[in-house]
Design an enzyme around this catalytic site. Structure first.
Site, short mmCIF file in Angstrom:
data_model
loop_
_atom_site.label_atom_id
_atom_site.label_comp_id
_atom_site.label_asym_id
_atom_site.label_seq_id
_atom_site.Cartn_x
_atom_site.Cartn_y
_atom_site.Cartn_z
CB SER A 1 2.91 35.59 4.86
OG SER A 1 2.17 36.78 4.70
CE LYS B 1 1.87 38.14 8.84
NZ LYS B 1 2.54 37.16 7.97
#
Length: 809
Positions: A694, A737
């Site tokens: 990611s 996140k």
């Protein structure tokens, strides 16, 4: 002690003393005036008897120190013996002889002659020492006679005739000799009396021996009496028990019959399936023919009791009211909406099926709660059981290595028992409990078998209606059980076992959820456990937030609960020592109680330097931000990666650089930059391992920012995986996140376009403070992060890949 003969005592015999043949005796001592028969079997002794002339038949009789010696030497004989006369000799059938010998007087052996054909010895005749006090000696003699009379009363081998023999002896010395000769005492003790020349001491020693013999005989009789009484008591009890059994048997009330009847009633009341009842009755019939004393009886009875005690047909009634069940789940746990939804769906389906088809079977779901420690997997299982009104049993699988733990041992083994599945069902008492199999990812296997393979049948809805335990050997229906397994890591679960379970992921709690959990559950619990009340102490939201951010770093709430308890213990101490009535705990108080913060969050600070990008990361303890830093130097196009990066993350950096090199014309970068420039990409916090795809978007943006010498937009964070074609692929952990970015002061976030749906999980108060940008291609990221860079050579494009959504709600 008896004196031993010393060969060097006198080497030359006196001339006036006579030389006598020596007859050693194995197991007796001859006293003066005593007549005894002697069995003669040894070769030298036979020769001695044969050589005795018709005139002088005197011999010296002396005892051996050790009777086991076949051919004794002079040193094996005592130094004192008795001069005796052989009165008569008899021939025996086995060529041996028997002699009648009478003792004459004590002698001391001075020296020995030749050993062949038998020993002879020069002896000295010994007289008793003169007596000084006749009165005392007479008293001792009377005491001796009385003691001997007492001995006759208890000794089985002595009679009144022996007492009469002693009464005719007047001399105390002869009296002592005669009394000792009649005793069955060791030779050594008799020899001591023979060697005693002081008449008074001889009589005293004799009295001591007589008294000791009386005590020995009496003690033996007492022991014999006790043993006899004990035997008689045991026999009496045995007879009484047998009579009692016979009476009960006549009345039809004997224990065995009663026990068999009770077992039969229990089997009928248990509601066993036809097959199981047939096996139980057959075993009961076998039990009636086994004696109760046989070990097989208890084995057979235990098996029947297990069959009768299992909940074959006993079920608990489920909670019908779905709203009420939802309320109970919400009371016990905050969040975990997906899991709660799945349980309520099961209840709704069960209610519908029961309404429309009361006889229909609703199979229990087989769920797997997967997630990090401390997020409430095990406690949620208890809450589910309470919500749907079922019994709850828990079985820990951590460290289980033996297949028999699951399936049990066969009854051929001593001490065999059913496996823990059947044991837990008996403990639950119903056939439809909530059954929690804790730590299923930690099952082991060794030479005793593989327990995970045994679990395949337990957790397969198509097979567990006929679960077979090695001990029971009849099928047990587990299809009504709601199985819930827990695991920290799915990778450790064998694929075949994982395929049988419906996996529900527990992603961990974000800060807002931890604060709510602390307020609803942890703080009230710890206030009570630490002896406080809600009126005396309170924690404000800023204090709880400080505990979460600065003193814990976890996905669950276990450490948070410990820190809350730590604070409250200090509050309790303050209230006792300082007599404070009420305390409100603020952020400053937390710092005061717990000291310097243990953890700190990375804050997004404005930087004007090109090459620095804020990325988003997921950790087991929740989300966090990380910085990607790039630097360039003169070189030959090498790429250096540091920061303890994993293989996937290194490949993302390589892919990002490859894309940059293949699109230099669009990005406005010299085509030959790689020939003269080395690039170094570093991810700070080098001690922490990092991996995952990611960070691809962040690394690409960092390299482009460095090579174009343009800083990235202020307070912007991004995440996403990239491909060599420039596509931005979706990632996981969006909720964690985004929450971490909001906590760190980020205002703008770039996410992959496919992650739009994940915004639903993010709390509204977080979403309203952030601007979200969704990218399908990598150039969409550049448009937001480095405005103006991607406009020169790109067509006005009807494709609007940059779907910019501000303040999504």
């Amino acid at each position: 002690m008896a004196e031993r003969f010393d060969k060097e005592l006198e080497s030359t015999p006196p001339a006036d003393d006579h030389d006598y043949p020596v007859m050693p005796l194995r197991n007796t001592v001859l006293f003066p005036q005593q007549v005894i028969p002697i069995y003669i079997g040894r070769e030298k002794s036979l020769k001695l008897i044969e050589d005795l002339g018709p005139g002088d038949k005197h011999i010296v009789v002396v005892a051996q120190e050790d009777g086991s010696i076949e051919d004794p030497k002079p040193e094996d004989l005592y130094a004192y013996g008795t001069l005796g006369v052989v009165l008569k000799v008899f021939d025996m059938p086995d060529n041996s002889k028997s002699a009648i010998v009478q003792g004459v007087e004590r002698v001391k052996l001075l020296s020995f002659g030749d050993a062949e054909p038998y020993y002879t010895a020069v002896v000295e005749r010994i007289k008793d020492n003169p007596v000084s006090d006749d009165l005392e000696l007479d008293a001792l003699a009377k005491n001796l006679r009385d003691t001997f009379t007492e001995l006759i009363q208890v000794a089985p081998n002595l009679t009144e005739e022996h007492s009469g023999m002693l009464s005719n002896i007047q001399k105390p010395s002869r009296l002592a000799d005669r009394a000792v000769s009649l005793l069955t005492v060791p030779n050594q003790e008799k020899q001591e009396v023979l060697e005693e020349l002081e008449v008074k001491k001889r009589v005293e020693k004799t009295i001591t021996l007589l008294t000791r013999e009386i005590q020995r005989i009496k003690l033996g009789e007492e022991i014999q009496t006790e043993v006899h009484d004990e035997i008689s008591k045991t026999q009496r009890e045995y007879y009484l028990r047998e009579q009692m059994k016979a009476i009960k048997r006549e009345l039809g009330e004997d224990e065995e019959t009663v026990e068999i009847k009770e077992l039969e009633d229990r089997i009928k009341a248990a509601g066993l399936p036809e097959e199981a009842e047939k096996v139980a009755m057959k075993e009961l019939d076998r039990l009636t023919r086994i004696p109760t004393q046989s070990p097989e009886y208890s084995v057979s009875r235990t098996y029947i009791e297990w069959l009768a005690d299992l909940p074959w047909s006993k079920s608990s009634d489920d909670q019908i009211n779905v709203k009420k069940a939802e309320k109970i789940l919400d009371e016990d746990h905050y969040g975990l909406e997906k899991v709660k939804e799945r349980i309520l769906e099961y209840l709704a389906v069960r209610n519908l099926k029961q309404e429309r088809n009361p006889d229909g079977v609703v199979r229990g779901p087989i769920l797997c709660f997967s997630g990090p420690p401390g997020v409430g997997k095990t406690s949620l299982g208890k809450s589910i059981a309470r919500a749907i009104g079922r019994e709850f049993v828990r079985m820990s699988l951590g460290g289980v290595r033996d297949e028999a733990e699951i399936r049990g041992h066969r009854r051929t083994y001593i001490g065999a028992l059913p496996g823990r599945i059947i044991q837990s069902m008996k403990k639950a008492g119903t056939n439809n409990p909530v059954f929690m199999l804790d730590e299923i990812d930690k099952l082991g296997s060794d030479f005793r078998g593989d327990p995970s393979s045994a679990m395949l049948e337990v957790l397969d809805p198509e097979q567990n209606d006929s679960f077979s335990d090695h001990y029971l050997e009849v099928n047990f229906d587990l299809s009504k059980v709601m199985f819930i397994t827990t695991a920290n890591y799915q990778d450790a679960i064998p694929p075949a076992l994982r395929d049988r379970m419906e996996i529900l992921d527990f992603s961990g709690y974000i800060e807002d959820e931890k604060i709510k959990i602390a307020q609803r559950h942890l703080i009230p619990k710890q206030i009570e456990e630490n002896g406080l009340t809600k009126k005396e102490v309170s924690l404000d939201k800023a204090a709880i937030s400080e505990l979460v951010r600065s003193y814990t770093r976890e996905s669950g709430v276990r450490n948070l609960e410990r820190e809350i308890a730590n604070v409250l213990r200090k509050v309790a101490r303050d209230m006792v020592e300082k007599t404070i009535k009420k305390i409100r705990i603020t952020k400053a108080k937390v710092l005061d109680y717990l000291g310097a913060p243990r953890f700190y969050s990375e804050l997004a600070e404005r930087t004007t330097k090109p090459g620095v990008v804020t990325g988003l990361a997921w950790t087991a303890a929740g989300g966090d931000i990380l910085f990607i830093e790039s630097s360039k130097m003169k070189g030959k196009g090498n790429l250096t990666l540091t920061g303890q990066l994993g293989d996937v993350m290194k490949e993302s950096a390589t892919a990002a650089l490859t894309y940059v090199r293949s699109h230099t014309d669009i990005l406005g970068i010299p085509e030959d930059f790689h020939e003269k420039t080395d690039v170094h990409v570093h991810v700070p916090a080098g001690a922490i391992p990092k991996d995952g795809p990611s960070a691809g978007v962040s690394m690409f943006t960092s390299i482009v920012s460095l090579l174009t010498d343009k800083p990235v937009k202020d307070k912007l964070a991004m995440t996403g995986e990239i491909t060599l074609r420039g596509n931005v692929l979706p990632i996981g952990g969006v909720k964690e996140k985004v929450t971490a970015a909001h906590r760190s002061g980020i205002k703008h976030i770039i996410l992959p376009d496919h992650n739009k749906k994940d915004l639903e999980e993010i709390p509204e108060h977080i979403k309203k403070d952030l601007d979200f940008y969704f990218a399908k291609e990598i150039m969409d990221v550049i448009d937001v992060a480095l405005p103006g860079l991607n406009g020169k050579k790109k067509k006005p494009a009807p494709r609007k890949t940059n779907s910019k959504l501000k303040k999504v709600s």
